[in-house]
Design a protein around this motif. Structure first.
Motif, PDB file in Angstrom:
ATOM      1  N   ALA A 695       0.856  -1.189   0.000  1.00 52.25           N
ATOM      2  CA  ALA A 695       0.000   0.000   0.000  1.00 52.25           C
ATOM      3  C   ALA A 695       0.888   1.233   0.000  1.00 52.25           C
ATOM      4  CB  ALA A 695      -0.924  -0.008   1.202  1.00 52.25           C
ATOM      5  N   HIS A 696       0.717   2.095  -1.020  1.00 48.95           N
ATOM      6  CA  HIS A 696       1.599   3.256  -1.162  1.00 48.95           C
ATOM      7  C   HIS A 696       0.784   4.514  -1.445  1.00 48.95           C
ATOM      8  CE1 HIS A 696       5.330   0.865  -1.157  1.00 48.95           C
ATOM      9  NE2 HIS A 696       4.585  -0.062  -1.757  1.00 48.95           N
ATOM     10  N   PHE A 697       1.162   5.598  -0.803  1.00 46.42           N
ATOM     11  CA  PHE A 697       0.474   6.873  -0.940  1.00 46.42           C
ATOM     12  C   PHE A 697       1.392   7.893  -1.602  1.00 46.42           C
ATOM     13  CE2 PHE A 697      -1.991   4.509   1.909  1.00 46.42           C
ATOM     14  CZ  PHE A 697      -3.245   5.067   2.039  1.00 46.42           C
ATOM     15  N   ASN A 698       0.793   8.942  -2.163  1.00 47.81           N
ATOM     16  CA  ASN A 698       1.532  10.032  -2.813  1.00 47.81           C
ATOM     17  C   ASN A 698       2.430   9.520  -3.944  1.00 47.81           C
ATOM     18  OD1 ASN A 698       0.479  11.975  -0.939  1.00 47.81           O
ATOM     19  ND2 ASN A 698       1.927  11.159   0.575  1.00 47.81           N
ATOM     20  N   PHE A 709       5.518   0.215  -9.832  1.00 54.13           N
ATOM     21  CA  PHE A 709       6.051   0.401  -8.483  1.00 54.13           C
ATOM     22  C   PHE A 709       5.348  -0.510  -7.485  1.00 54.13           C
ATOM     23  CE2 PHE A 709       6.239   2.492  -4.355  1.00 54.13           C
ATOM     24  CZ  PHE A 709       7.609   2.733  -4.227  1.00 54.13           C
ATOM     25  N   LEU A 710       4.031  -0.592  -7.598  1.00 58.12           N
ATOM     26  CA  LEU A 710       3.258  -1.451  -6.686  1.00 58.12           C
ATOM     27  C   LEU A 710       3.669  -2.918  -6.832  1.00 58.12           C
ATOM     28  CD1 LEU A 710      -0.433  -0.146  -6.859  1.00 58.12           C
ATOM     29  CD2 LEU A 710       1.084  -0.070  -4.893  1.00 58.12           C
ATOM     30  N   ALA A 761      -2.844   1.944  -4.332  1.00 58.42           N
ATOM     31  CA  ALA A 761      -2.088   3.137  -4.701  1.00 58.42           C
ATOM     32  C   ALA A 761      -2.969   4.361  -4.528  1.00 58.42           C
ATOM     33  CB  ALA A 761      -1.598   3.034  -6.143  1.00 58.42           C
ATOM     34  N   VAL A 762      -2.432   5.435  -3.900  1.00 57.07           N
ATOM     35  CA  VAL A 762      -3.216   6.645  -3.658  1.00 57.07           C
ATOM     36  C   VAL A 762      -2.427   7.868  -4.133  1.00 57.07           C
ATOM     37  CG1 VAL A 762      -4.298   8.125  -1.917  1.00 57.07           C
ATOM     38  CG2 VAL A 762      -4.419   5.632  -1.681  1.00 57.07           C
ATOM     39  N   ASN A 763      -3.098   8.737  -4.861  1.00 56.77           N
ATOM     40  CA  ASN A 763      -2.562  10.046  -5.239  1.00 56.77           C
ATOM     41  C   ASN A 763      -3.678  11.056  -5.020  1.00 56.77           C
ATOM     42  OD1 ASN A 763      -1.987  12.449  -6.802  1.00 56.77           O
ATOM     43  ND2 ASN A 763      -0.337  11.304  -7.797  1.00 56.77           N
ATOM     44  N   HIS A 764      -3.549  11.917  -4.020  1.00 57.24           N
ATOM     45  CA  HIS A 764      -4.640  12.829  -3.651  1.00 57.24           C
ATOM     46  C   HIS A 764      -4.970  13.822  -4.759  1.00 57.24           C
ATOM     47  CE1 HIS A 764      -4.821  11.157   0.295  1.00 57.24           C
ATOM     48  NE2 HIS A 764      -3.555  11.464   0.583  1.00 57.24           N
ATOM     49  N   ASN A 765      -4.017  14.086  -5.647  1.00 52.44           N
ATOM     50  CA  ASN A 765      -4.274  15.010  -6.762  1.00 52.44           C
ATOM     51  C   ASN A 765      -4.872  14.308  -7.970  1.00 52.44           C
ATOM     52  OD1 ASN A 765      -3.194  17.259  -5.379  1.00 52.44           O
ATOM     53  ND2 ASN A 765      -1.110  16.571  -5.873  1.00 52.44           N
TER      54      ASN A 765
END
Length: 828
Positions: A695-698, A709-710, A761-765
């Motif tokens: 689990a990866h953020f940003n 990457f994941l 995977a999380v990217n807030h933008n």
């Protein structure tokens, strides 16, 4: 003076008298617990030429009488359960043999030994008892048990026994007239074959075309067409050397699958027959009786008694011997006897022909008429009593087999789409519950509400008329609300709705329903059975129902109720059923069908790979527009839910635009497991499957980079990373699934892992997805092992889809900067 006025000649007065008898006679005799049919026959005796002489049995009476007889046979063919008849055709052959052979043998022995008739006379005399007329069939039909196996067996046996009796008549008349040469028999055989080809092969094709292009609820064209087919078929039967009743029955068989039991057309056909033509026939039978003959001639009384005893005894033995062999209940055997003991049409035809060619005298004519009257009394009484018991037994069985409420809601926006939606509701409703249909028009709050409410009432009017014409209870509903979803949900709660039927507005996409993209909101906000329909032609002309079953659908809550709905529809239109699914699912369905003892023609197609379903469907349908496609689908969060299944309605709808399509969503449980777990502050199992390293953020907004990457966080081998990443990137670019607002799911199978892996995977933008108008901030990836049971993978997909429907989870993912933040937020 009075004798000069009788019989009455004024056609208006004659018709008035007959219709008055039709109204009053059944009411009077039913007070005495005697079937209404007997009342009409007795009334015919009283007003006939041999008693009071009030009416003459002239050409007008005979015309309407013949029409009534043909109508009875037409109705019996129209209402017979063809699927049960095909399944139990051997039953009809067994009963047909006994009901012909035993009475024939009794009649032959009586005439040859006691009446001292010649062999040709005795053969024809024996055939008088072999045939029978389904005179008491209206009692069965009105009781709603016309599809009982004993009724189906009797109808099938009737055709066999009457055909054999007519064949005996043809042989005797041919022999007597000297026409029984080889050319005579070749002509008869050829004409019979031509009759069968025309009525059973050509007429259904013409009828299918007619109903597709000219059928209308606002005209009587459908009814007139059926009457034309009835009489043309009866005449063709006469030309072939058979009795017209055979052609009338075949006409009913030809139209059987196109006129559902709960349709407006069936209601019209029954109404006209039961209120006009059939009563004329019953009254005319009574008018044949001359009671004075029995006073003058003792021999005639003995002949009549002998004939009555023969018909009652022989038909009783045939019915109960057949019932014993076929393992029928006692009351079912009694019902067969009640239906088959009645003598009328074929018997009258045979005795009159025998009289004309000099084989029978007046005594046989009078004895036959007395036998007809007595058999009608016996038949009506036994049919009435057995129908009562069987109806009560059916009610007891149905109490354990039906749902307490089954209320159907039909949101309607245009009157031109209401017809087929209402027709579907008629076909799927459980008439034993007698619940009304609820067509609904929704008015949004705003200006000119009164005008829009009035417009809604106009739009609902045709639907109400349609239901009333089909004799089905209906409650029109008008709602005022802020939006469609709230309006439907409020109606569901207030009216205790169990099933919703809605229409697809656009052939190309399921999202463009008549209420736009709100379909997903409707699915998530309701738990009732939901039918999405795209009906492009009258559904009653469909010959086959193709049912697509996704994996593990047998474990879906509400699947049994949904199956019953589709089976009921198939039975109503007498369509074959073809199931498509994987092996485990098909085996479960087979077990269910064997428990239900379904009397439908059913076939199965087992898929090795569920994703080949579209290719299989293409091969199965082959541009056959008479196939109805039914897809069993699933809501988010249910065990059956799958991204491929989510897209499947779109694909089917675009590939088969000429076919009727129904996508059915079974009802769901009331409580949400995930919401319950959150209330108890427990960690959802699907979250536990995500390891912190996966689990990866940003991450980068570049989809390809983020996916690689994941995957590299779990796998070290570069070849495997490239292989899996390429597959997932292809899915992300071509077929991404937005399982909740801003959240996308990607999934696939690989043999690298021994158990399922979940990545986040999380990217807030937001990631750079081109497929969506809104921002996608989270990507879930599920990778399953090839050796893993499919239900495990489907369960994970459903659990994840259900999880991200929760607003708490969405907000937590948006606010968190690490996987640890997510876990802590859930626990706190």
């Amino acid at each position: 003076m009075l004798s000069n006025l009788l019989p009455i000649r004024d056609p208006v007065l004659i018709f008035a008298i007959v219709m008055s008898i039709t109204l009053i006679a059944p009411l009077l005799v039913e007070k005495l617990r005697i079937p209404g049919i007997i009342g009409l026959i007795v009334a015919g005796i009283i007003i006939g030429p041999h008693t009071t002489g009030l009416l003459a049995r002239d050409q007008a009476i005979e015309l309407l009488s013949t029409t009534g007889l043909l109508y009875i046979m037409f109705l019996s063919g129209l209402e017979i359960d063809l699927n049960q008849f095909k399944k139990n055709k051997n039953h009809s052959f067994i009963y047909g043999f006994f009901t012909f052979a035993i009475p024939f043998l009794f009649g032959f022995i009586f005439s040859f030994n006691l009446l001292k008739m010649s062999i040709p006379q005795s053969i024809l005399f024996g055939s008088l008892f072999s045939s029978h007329t389904l005179l008491t069939y209206p009692i069965v039909s009105s009781a709603g048990i016309s599809k009982n196996k004993s009724v189906v067996t009797t109808i099938g046996g009737t055709i066999l026994s009457d055909s054999l009796a007519m064949l005996v008549l043809a042989i005797i008349t041919g022999t007597s007239s000297g026409k029984s040469n080889i050319l005579f028999w070749i002509k008869i055989i050829v004409l019979i074959i031509v009759l069968i080809i025309i009525v059973l092969l050509i007429v259904p094709k013409i009828s299918s075309w007619f109903f597709k292009h000219f059928s209308s609820n606002n005209s009587y064209l459908d009814f007139i067409y059926c009457i034309v087919i009835l009489f043309v078929s009866a005449f063709l039967s006469h030309l072939a050397g058979l009795e017209p009743i055979i052609g009338a029955f075949l006409a009913g068989i030809a139209l059987n699958s196109m006129i559902p039991e709960n349709s407006i057309l069936m209601n019209r056909i029954k109404f006209v027959g039961n209120s006009l033509f059939i009563p004329f026939f019953l009254i005319s039978v009574g008018m044949l009786v001359d009671l004075k003959l029995f006073i003058k001639d003792i021999k005639l009384i003995l002949i009549s008694i002998g004939m009555v005893l023969i018909i009652v005894t022989s038909k009783f033995l045939a019915s109960y011997i057949s019932g014993f062999i076929l393992k029928y209940k006692k009351e079912e055997s009694r019902l067969i006897f009640g239906l088959s003991v009645n003598q009328a049409a074929a018997t009258l035809a045979a005795v009159l022909v025998g009289y004309k060619i000099g084989l029978f005298d007046d005594k046989i004519i009078a004895g036959t008429i007395m036998m007809i009257i007595a058999s009608c009394f016996v038949g009506a009484w036994n049919t009435k009593q057995s129908v009562k018991i069987l109806s009560l037994q059916n009610e007891e069985i149905s109490k354990t087999d039906i749902y307490e409420t089954e209320r159907i809601l039909i949101p309607i926006t245009k009157s031109d789409i209401s017809k087929e939606l209402m027709n579907i509701s008629f076909l799927i409703r459980n008439k034993k519950l007698n619940e009304p249909i609820y067509p609904m028009y929704l008015v949004f709050e705003g200006k000119e509400i009164e005008e829009r409410v009035a417009m809604g009432e106009k739009i609902l009017a045709p639907a109400v008329i349609q239901a009333v014409s089909a004799n089905i209870p209906v409650v029109p509903v008008t709602r005022i609300d802020i939006n469609l979803i709230d309006g439907i949900n409020r109606a569901i709660k207030e009216l205790r709705i169990s099933t919703i039927i809605i229409n697809w507005h656009d052939k190309k996409t399921i999202q463009n329903l008549f209420f736009g993209s709100n379909i997903d909101k409707l699915l998530t906000s309701t738990r009732q059975t939901l039918l999405l329909t795209n009906i492009v032609s009258p559904i009653n002309i469909c010959k086959r129902v193709i049912i697509i079953l996704p994996p593990v659908i047998e474990r879906q809550f509400g699947i049994r109720k949904s199956l019953e709905i589709i089976l009921r529809l198939s039975n109503q239109i007498s369509a074959k059923i073809h199931f498509i699914g994987i092996n485990n699912t098909i085996n479960s369905i087979k077990k269910y069908l064997s428990e239900k003892k379904i009397n439908l023609t059913i076939s199965f197609d087992i898929l090795k790979d569920w994703k080949t379903v579209l290719n299989n469907l293409k091969k199965t349908i082959k541009n056959n527009q008479e196939d109805l496609i039914v897809l069993f689908s699933s809501r988010y969060g249910q065990i059956t839910w799958h991204p491929f299944l989510y897209k499947l309605p779109n694909k089917i709808n675009s590939m088969f635009q000429e076919n009727n399509i129904i996508s059915i969503y079974p009802e769901t449980e009331i409580a949400s497991d995930i919401e319950t777990k959150f209330e108890q502050v427990e960690m959802p199992e699907i979250i536990k499957m995500i390891k912190s390293k996966n689990a990866h953020f940003n991450l980068s907004d570049n989809i390809k980079e983020s996916i690689k990457f994941l995957i590299s966080s779990e796998i070290q081998d570069q070849k495997h990373i490239e292989k899996i990443s390429d597959e997932l990137i292809k899915i992300a670019l071509e077929e991404p699934i937005e399982i909740s607002t801003g959240i996308v799911l990607l999934h696939s199978h690989f043999d690298i892992f021994e158990e399922s892996k979940i990545f986040l995977a999380v990217n807030h933008n937001g990631f750079d997805f081109k497929n969506f108008n809104n921002t996608i901030f989270a990507i879930f990836i599920i990778i399953a092992s090839d050796s893993q049971p499919p239900e495990n993978h489907l369960y994970n997909l459903a659990s994840l889809a259900k999880l991200v429907q929760n607003e708490k989870i969405i907000n937590i993912l948006k606010k968190s900067d690490s996987y640890e933040d997510v876990i802590n937020s859930i626990l706190t």
